[in-house]
Design an enzyme around this catalytic site. Structure first.
Site, short mmCIF file in Angstrom:
data_model
loop_
_atom_site.label_atom_id
_atom_site.label_comp_id
_atom_site.label_asym_id
_atom_site.label_seq_id
_atom_site.Cartn_x
_atom_site.Cartn_y
_atom_site.Cartn_z
N ASP A 157 19.49 -15.47 -9.86
CA ASP A 157 18.42 -15.83 -10.79
C ASP A 157 18.67 -15.29 -12.19
OD1 ASP A 157 16.21 -15.45 -8.05
OD2 ASP A 157 16.87 -17.32 -8.98
N HIS A 215 11.27 -13.72 -4.95
CA HIS A 215 12.19 -14.73 -4.40
C HIS A 215 12.54 -15.72 -5.51
CE1 HIS A 215 14.25 -17.24 -1.61
NE2 HIS A 215 13.23 -17.79 -0.96
N HIS A 253 19.16 -7.44 -4.37
CA HIS A 253 19.19 -8.46 -3.32
C HIS A 253 19.06 -7.77 -1.96
CE1 HIS A 253 20.41 -11.96 -0.96
NE2 HIS A 253 20.13 -12.65 -2.03
C1 SDX Z 1 16.41 -14.61 -4.36
O1 SDX Z 1 17.31 -13.62 0.36
C2 SDX Z 1 17.91 -14.44 -0.39
O2 SDX Z 1 19.00 -14.90 -0.12
C3 SDX Z 1 17.17 -14.83 -1.67
C4 SDX Z 1 17.96 -15.64 -2.68
C5 SDX Z 1 18.27 -17.02 -2.16
O3 SDX Z 1 19.26 -17.62 -2.61
O4 SDX Z 1 17.45 -17.54 -1.36
O5 SDX Z 1 19.18 -14.97 -2.98
C6 SDX Z 1 17.16 -15.83 -3.97
O6 SDX Z 1 15.27 -14.48 -4.00
C7 SDX Z 1 17.11 -13.53 -5.13
C8 SDX Z 1 16.17 -12.32 -5.43
C9 SDX Z 1 15.27 -12.67 -6.61
N1 SDX Z 1 14.26 -11.59 -6.79
C10 SDX Z 1 14.31 -10.76 -7.83
O7 SDX Z 1 15.19 -10.76 -8.69
C11 SDX Z 1 13.14 -9.78 -7.88
C12 SDX Z 1 13.64 -8.37 -8.20
N2 SDX Z 1 14.38 -7.85 -7.04
C13 SDX Z 1 13.75 -6.90 -6.18
O8 SDX Z 1 12.37 -7.12 -5.99
C14 SDX Z 1 14.58 -6.63 -4.93
O9 SDX Z 1 15.86 -6.39 -5.32
C15 SDX Z 1 14.57 -7.64 -3.80
C16 SDX Z 1 13.20 -7.96 -3.37
C17 SDX Z 1 15.29 -8.86 -4.19
C18 SDX Z 1 15.32 -7.01 -2.64
O10 SDX Z 1 14.70 -5.88 -2.39
P1 SDX Z 1 14.89 -5.02 -1.03
O11 SDX Z 1 16.15 -5.36 -0.33
O12 SDX Z 1 13.64 -5.15 -0.26
O13 SDX Z 1 15.11 -3.63 -1.62
P2 SDX Z 1 13.96 -2.69 -2.08
O14 SDX Z 1 12.93 -3.50 -2.83
O15 SDX Z 1 13.53 -1.90 -0.90
O16 SDX Z 1 14.72 -1.78 -3.13
C19 SDX Z 1 15.48 -0.66 -2.70
C20 SDX Z 1 15.42 0.29 -3.87
C21 SDX Z 1 13.98 0.61 -4.26
O17 SDX Z 1 13.99 1.87 -4.88
P3 SDX Z 1 13.15 3.05 -4.19
O18 SDX Z 1 11.71 2.58 -4.17
O19 SDX Z 1 13.74 3.21 -2.79
O20 SDX Z 1 13.39 4.24 -5.10
O21 SDX Z 1 16.00 -0.31 -5.04
C22 SDX Z 1 14.99 -0.52 -6.02
C23 SDX Z 1 13.65 -0.39 -5.32
O22 SDX Z 1 12.66 0.06 -6.22
N3 SDX Z 1 15.15 -1.86 -6.55
C24 SDX Z 1 14.78 -2.22 -7.78
C25 SDX Z 1 15.11 -3.57 -7.87
N4 SDX Z 1 15.63 -3.98 -6.71
C26 SDX Z 1 15.64 -2.93 -5.89
N5 SDX Z 1 14.22 -1.50 -8.78
C27 SDX Z 1 13.97 -2.20 -9.92
N6 SDX Z 1 14.26 -3.52 -10.08
C28 SDX Z 1 14.83 -4.22 -9.10
N7 SDX Z 1 15.10 -5.51 -9.26
#
Ligand code: SDX
Length: 376
Positions: free
Chosen positions: A312, A222, A261
């Protein structure tokens, strides 16, 4: 035969309530604060005007803004109790831990009002005014420096920078900082805001809701991601190494911070505005190398996983260029988001229902107690 129960892990895609505060739309890739596109607010409004909008539902008139600014500016001073807390907290601790503890202390010091909606708004404005002093002094204290007194002749963004660095930077920097605050202010039911709403739904107090939200925001999935982006850049070093670094990282199943996201699946609507602010800083500080690295990793991530940056990703390098320590990045996010958190806290309590979801039990079936060893 029990009906097949559908589990919504992480509440992904689940609409749990209504809100009048903001709309995050993945189809149109847009973000509205009380109906206004965030890009327009970032281009035309001060952070004070946006904060007022989030709390009141309308942009302030000139008189309303003058009155709001007078109240906010009069409450910016670093409380002596908070200064003592910062000075007694080991610098090895994380600034988000200091911020969380300081807000908890401020809550304990709130003896002026009963817990009602009017006073929650006044407490919200007081917190809004006081967080910059905490974030700024915590960074200064880690460098052995004294606090810089707040200035009531400066707007919120300028005063935040003044209290952090003891001088006013160029208007380019102030504008980029203000844009980042507007973009970070609110984002509907994100994890930290929903946390605040859960606390609000038990009819607990506003400061408890903000303390809980700070705890949620600290996590690298997050708010903690903006700090982690700079750690990634430091690890990669230069643009020519981005692709190889990413290949290794993805091979070891690492999440690449600043990308992806839960809601936006075609790119975060706020990124173009924050990227333009980053570009202005890259030009001002003459750091094309940082932009090359930013672009190389973005390109590599798009090629490898077709995953786009979130807010971010550009905000991390922007705060780095402004001179903030990396661990200060998420506290800045919190100082901006306290507007959204508190607006949602107040909205939840105004139309409350205790937030208490269900779970499907998957543990051992019922069984009798047969104590082993010495019983009662
Ligand atoms: C914020 O919700 C909000 O509005 C939050 C925010 C706000 O203003 O409040 O926008 C602020 O928190 C932005 C997000 C910051 N976090 C990061 O940058 C951390 C990295 N991001 C990931 O952890 C991920 O993208 C999430 C947690 C943000 C969202 O993940 P989801 O929707 O739960 O998706 P997922 O983790 O299930 O991913 C789906 C697929 C997966 O691949 P598979 O396992 O199915 O093969 O996409 C991949 C994930 O591995 N994936 C990533 C990735 N994001 C998704 N792989 C590598 N790096 C990434 N960043």
């Amino acid at each position: 035969m029990t009906d097949q129960i559908e589990i919504h892990k992480g509440l992904a895609g689940v609409v749990v309530d209504t809100t009048d505060i903001s709309s995050v739309n993945q189809e149109t890739n847009s973000l509205l604060y009380r109906g206004y596109p965030v890009q327009e607010l970032a281009a035309k409004c001060s952070f004070e005007q946006v904060a007022y909008l989030l709390w009141h539902g309308e942009l302030p008139t000139a008189d309303e803004l003058e009155g709001f600014e007078a109240v906010e500016r009069g409450q910016r001073a670093l409380r002596p109790e908070v200064q003592a807390l910062i000075e007694q907290t080991p610098v090895s601790g994380h600034p988000m831990d200091v911020l969380r503890t300081a807000v908890s202390l401020l809550g304990a010091l709130e003896t002026r009002f009963p817990d009602d909606e009017r006073s929650d708004y006044e407490k919200s404005v007081r917190l809004f005014a006081q967080l910059p002093a905490i974030v700024a002094y915590d960074q200064r204290h880690r460098h052995g420096m004294d606090p810089v007194p707040a200035r009531e002749d400066l707007d919120y963004a300028s005063n935040f920078l003044w209290m952090t660095f003891g001088e006013l930077p160029d208007q380019t920097v102030i504008d980029a900082f203000r844009v980042s605050l507007v973009l970070y202010a609110e984002h509907s039911f994100n994890a930290s805001t929903f946390t605040a709403r859960v606390v609000a739904s038990t009819l607990s107090d506003l400061h408890s809701g903000v303390v809980a939200a700070i705890g949620a925001l600290k996590g690298p999935l997050h708010g903690g991601a903006n700090e982690a982006v700079m750690a990634t850049f430091s690890e990669i070093g230069s643009a020519d190494r981005a692709e190889a670094w990413l290949e290794d990282a993805l091979a070891s199943k690492k999440k690449i911070m600043g990308f992806g996201h839960r809601v936006y699946k075609n790119g975060d609507s706020r990124v173009p505005t924050m990227k333009a602010a980053l570009d202005s800083l890259v030009d001002y500080y003459n750091r094309p190398d940082l932009l090359e690295l930013y672009t190389a990793l973005e390109q590599a991530m798009g090629d490898a996983k077709n995953i786009k940056p979130n807010l971010d990703y550009p905000s991390g390098p922007a705060y780095h260029l402004m001179g903030f320590d990396t661990p200060t990045f998420t506290p800045i996010f919190a100082a901006a988001r306290v507007t959204g958190w508190t607006a949602h806290f107040i909205e939840q309590q105004a139309h409350n229902s205790l937030i208490r979801p269900l779970s499907q039990y998957t543990g051992p079936a019922q069984r009798g107690v047969r104590p082993t060893g010495r019983g009662l």
